[in-house]
Write an enzyme that holds these catalytic residues in place. Structure first.
Site, PDB file in Angstrom:
ATOM      1  N   SER A  30       0.810  -1.221   0.000  1.00 51.27           N
ATOM      2  CA  SER A  30       0.000   0.000   0.000  1.00 51.27           C
ATOM      3  C   SER A  30       0.843   1.271   0.000  1.00 51.27           C
ATOM      4  O   SER A  30       0.498   2.248  -0.678  1.00 51.27           O
ATOM      5  CB  SER A  30      -0.949  -0.006   1.208  1.00 51.27           C
ATOM      6  N   GLU A 105      10.890  -9.007  -4.282  1.00 49.53           N
ATOM      7  CA  GLU A 105      11.357  -7.815  -3.574  1.00 49.53           C
ATOM      8  C   GLU A 105      12.818  -7.963  -3.158  1.00 49.53           C
ATOM      9  O   GLU A 105      13.613  -7.022  -3.297  1.00 49.53           O
ATOM     10  CB  GLU A 105      10.482  -7.561  -2.342  1.00 49.53           C
TER      11      GLU A 105
END
Length: 231
Positions: A30, A105
């Site tokens: 987010s 990531e």
């Protein structure tokens, strides 16, 4: 200032570290999505970057907003990665992977000269572990891998539920086709030892402990954004 406004503040501060022409790793979650929206505004005004996304979700948002993307194979060395975190401690050790993109990531961060973490102040902790630790695992031998994780944890005095992450009516699947076990260990006093133990388990693809990877954290709170360096 609500949680989203704090995420936007952190993302705005991070944007100041991005220079035109950079090869940029773009995180997932987010807070990273707020960064993508701000980055897209700069790109629309002529700012030049080449982005490498850490998930299919991030790639879709970037393409929707007009942020130019390349694959990591096309850009194997990056100048900077901007990404969020589920937890960050005073030494900039992280727990990541709440969004399910921990493997990509970590690969993207490791390909970068620098990694900057953006988060709101609720993510700052004294000791890692309040957030469940995501552990990406191969589907084959799931029970064997879970037992091996439990044994590694027990040797370090860690206990707690290790549950299979679900999505809808079935298990959550990562972009790479793997499963995620979420480990509720509580406080993790020796993150390095746990990381080493997990790395030695054949069925573990990757884990959400990001140690020695972040060079700076931008933390937003009601009074604005502040920076943390490894202390």
């Amino acid at each position: 200032m609500d949680a989203r406004q704090m995420k936007i503040k952190a993302a705005q501060a991070a944007l100041g570290y991005v220079e035109s022409g950079m090869r940029l790793g773009i995180g997932t979650g987010s807070t990273a999505e707020e960064f993508v929206r701000l980055l897209a505004e700069k790109v629309a005004s002529g700012f030049q970057i080449q982005g490498v996304p850490t998930s299919e979700r991030t790639a879709r948002l970037c393409l929707e907003l007009g942020v130019p993307l390349k694959s990591l194979d096309e850009l194997p060395e990056l100048d900077l990665t901007i990404d969020g975190a589920d937890e960050v401690d005073g030494k900039l050790r992280l727990i990541k992977g709440g969004g399910g993109a921990l493997l990509r990531e970590k690969i993207v961060a490791s390909a970068s000269e620098r990694m900057i973490v953006i988060a709101d102040e609720s993510k700052v902790v004294d000791v890692l572990g309040a957030f469940k630790l995501p552990i990406e695992v191969n589907q084959f031998g799931l029970t064997t891998t879970r037992l091996a994780i439990e044994k590694v944890a027990a040797r370090l005095g860690l206990t707690g539920d290790i549950g299979l992450r679900a999505s809808g009516d079935g298990p959550f699947m990562t972009d790479g086709g793997h499963l995620i076990l979420d480990a509720s260990f509580g406080r993790i006093p020796d993150a390095e030892a746990l990381a080493a133990g997990l790395n030695a388990i054949p069925g573990v693809v990757e884990h959400g402990l990001f140690l020695g990877m972040a060079s700076l954290a931008i933390i937003a709170g009601p009074e604005g954004a502040r920076t943390l360096t490894a202390g």
